[in-house]
Scaffold this motif. Structure first.
Motif, PDB file in Angstrom:
ATOM      1  N   ALA A 170       0.548  -1.006   0.412  1.00  0.00           N
ATOM      2  CA  ALA A 170       0.355  -0.092   0.023  1.00  0.00           C
ATOM      3  C   ALA A 170       1.420   1.080   0.076  1.00  0.00           C
ATOM      4  O   ALA A 170       0.559   2.241  -0.527  1.00  0.00           O
ATOM      5  CB  ALA A 170      -0.947  -0.045   0.786  1.00  0.00           C
ATOM      6  N   VAL A 173       2.213   2.105  -3.866  1.00  0.00           N
ATOM      7  CA  VAL A 173       1.256   2.352  -4.654  1.00  0.00           C
ATOM      8  C   VAL A 173       0.722   4.058  -3.809  1.00  0.00           C
ATOM      9  O   VAL A 173       0.734   5.090  -5.235  1.00  0.00           O
ATOM     10  CB  VAL A 173      -0.331   1.768  -4.354  1.00  0.00           C
ATOM     11  N   LEU A 177       1.986   6.941  -7.087  1.00  0.00           N
ATOM     12  CA  LEU A 177       0.600   8.463  -7.185  1.00  0.00           C
ATOM     13  C   LEU A 177       0.569   9.723  -7.356  1.00  0.00           C
ATOM     14  O   LEU A 177       1.918  10.560  -7.046  1.00  0.00           O
ATOM     15  CB  LEU A 177      -1.035   8.606  -5.616  1.00  0.00           C
ATOM     16  N   ALA A 190      -6.545  -1.628   1.261  1.00  0.00           N
ATOM     17  CA  ALA A 190      -5.733  -3.697   0.630  1.00  0.00           C
ATOM     18  C   ALA A 190      -6.227  -4.570   1.811  1.00  0.00           C
ATOM     19  O   ALA A 190      -5.448  -5.153   2.484  1.00  0.00           O
ATOM     20  CB  ALA A 190      -4.065  -3.174   1.723  1.00  0.00           C
ATOM     21  N   SER A 194      -1.773  -7.666  -3.954  1.00  0.00           N
ATOM     22  CA  SER A 194      -2.449  -7.201  -5.869  1.00  0.00           C
ATOM     23  C   SER A 194      -4.153  -6.401  -5.982  1.00  0.00           C
ATOM     24  O   SER A 194      -4.218  -6.800  -6.840  1.00  0.00           O
ATOM     25  CB  SER A 194      -1.902  -8.381  -6.499  1.00  0.00           C
ATOM     26  N   TRP A 208      -6.911  -0.145  -8.203  1.00  0.00           N
ATOM     27  CA  TRP A 208      -5.349  -0.008  -8.652  1.00  0.00           C
ATOM     28  C   TRP A 208      -4.913  -1.522  -9.124  1.00  0.00           C
ATOM     29  O   TRP A 208      -3.877  -1.365  -9.915  1.00  0.00           O
ATOM     30  CB  TRP A 208      -4.699   0.934  -7.427  1.00  0.00           C
ATOM     31  N   ALA A 211       1.426  -3.083  -7.285  1.00  0.00           N
ATOM     32  CA  ALA A 211       2.425  -1.929  -7.326  1.00  0.00           C
ATOM     33  C   ALA A 211       2.671  -2.001  -8.744  1.00  0.00           C
ATOM     34  O   ALA A 211       3.442  -1.201  -8.995  1.00  0.00           O
ATOM     35  CB  ALA A 211       3.371  -1.869  -6.052  1.00  0.00           C
ATOM     36  N   ALA A 214       3.059   0.519 -12.283  1.00  0.00           N
ATOM     37  CA  ALA A 214       3.055   1.881 -11.637  1.00  0.00           C
ATOM     38  C   ALA A 214       3.092   2.703 -12.767  1.00  0.00           C
ATOM     39  O   ALA A 214       2.200   3.991 -12.962  1.00  0.00           O
ATOM     40  CB  ALA A 214       3.430   1.887 -10.721  1.00  0.00           C
ATOM     41  N   LYS A 217      -0.359   3.273 -14.892  1.00  0.00           N
ATOM     42  CA  LYS A 217      -0.869   3.223 -14.079  1.00  0.00           C
ATOM     43  C   LYS A 217      -1.528   4.940 -13.852  1.00  0.00           C
ATOM     44  O   LYS A 217      -2.364   5.228 -14.017  1.00  0.00           O
ATOM     45  CB  LYS A 217      -1.166   2.720 -13.043  1.00  0.00           C
ATOM     46  N   SER A 235      -6.835  -1.108 -12.721  1.00  0.00           N
ATOM     47  CA  SER A 235      -5.279  -2.623 -12.268  1.00  0.00           C
ATOM     48  C   SER A 235      -4.786  -3.182 -13.502  1.00  0.00           C
ATOM     49  O   SER A 235      -4.268  -3.406 -13.673  1.00  0.00           O
ATOM     50  CB  SER A 235      -6.530  -3.462 -11.336  1.00  0.00           C
TER      51      SER A 235
END
Length: 243
Positions: A170, A173, A177, A190, A194, A208, A211, A214, A217, A235
């Motif tokens: 988490a 991630v 961002l 979380a 995944s 999402w 990780a 990234a 995304k 995702s």
């Protein structure tokens, strides 16, 4: 034309005339060398064993959440000790033991100052427990239990903590961002490494995933959020959906 014996005698006479001056010059050089070494020895003794180069000022920068007095206490600089004899590495380690300190550097600034440069830990997530809000930094380190600063998202997961793989996922991630999205996140949910989703403050949800991938995304999520919908799934960033 002089014979070989005459030339040899002539050179020996010149050498005899020059020899006293050369010896005297060497004696002078040796004398000055001894005096120089003596002066340097005295200076070194004064600098090492006396308060001539003792610490008189301590400059600390980088503090916000950590108190100046706490850092001074951890430094433990002996009064009157020479700058040459203080252990800057040991001082840095003691300051780094403060939970809210991420890193610290201690430097001598001659003739009489010590500079302490502190980098504090910054919370990127927090999770609740009976003891209160646990602040977690970008290295997944829990460093304080106190009210979370405004704008820091809450982590919702089964077993939050620095050693928890899901917590670390988490944090990873959140670290990638886009800033324009990060400021909108109220909660990070979380369920596994995944299966991570972002609850935005306006009620929308971004699925999402993990990780991985990234960069892709981050590229697609902001344009996707301009569409109508409540659930935005990135995702699989090459096949995004909106519901």
């Amino acid at each position: 034309m002089r014979s070989a014996d005459e030339r040899r005698a002539w050179w020996e006479e010149i050498a005899d005339r020059l020899r006293p001056e050369r010896v005297g010059g060497l004696r002078q050089v040796r004398l000055w060398s001894v005096l120089g070494v003596g002066v340097l020895t005295v200076v070194a003794v004064l600098a090492w064993f006396t308060p001539v180069l003792s610490v008189r000022t301590v400059d600390i920068d980088g503090l916000s959440a950590v108190g100046d007095a706490e850092v001074h206490e951890r430094l433990q600089i002996p009064s009157g000790r020479s700058m040459l004899r203080i252990d800057t590495d040991a001082m840095a380690r003691r300051v780094a033991d403060i939970p809210k300190v991420s890193s610290v550097r201690v430097q001598r600034e001659f003739p009489s100052s010590v500079r302490v440069s502190v980098v504090e830990r910054t919370p990127v997530l927090y999770f609740e427990s009976p003891q209160g809000a646990h602040l977690v930094d970008a290295q997944s380190t829990e460093f304080a239990i106190e009210a979370a600063p405004i704008g820091v998202p809450q982590l919702i997961t089964g077993n939050p903590g620095s050693a928890d793989p899901v917590t670390r996922a988490a944090v990873a991630v959140v670290a990638v961002l886009p800033p324009a999205l990060n400021i909108q996140v109220g909660e990070v949910v979380a369920r596994s490494i995944s299966d991570i989703s972002l609850k935005l403050q306006d009620g929308r949800t971004v699925l999402w995933g993990g990780a991985d991938d990234a960069e892709r995304k981050a590229q697609v999520v902001l344009p996707l959020l301009t569409r109508e919908g409540t659930v935005f799934d990135v995702s699989s960033p090459h096949l995004v959906t909106v519901k």
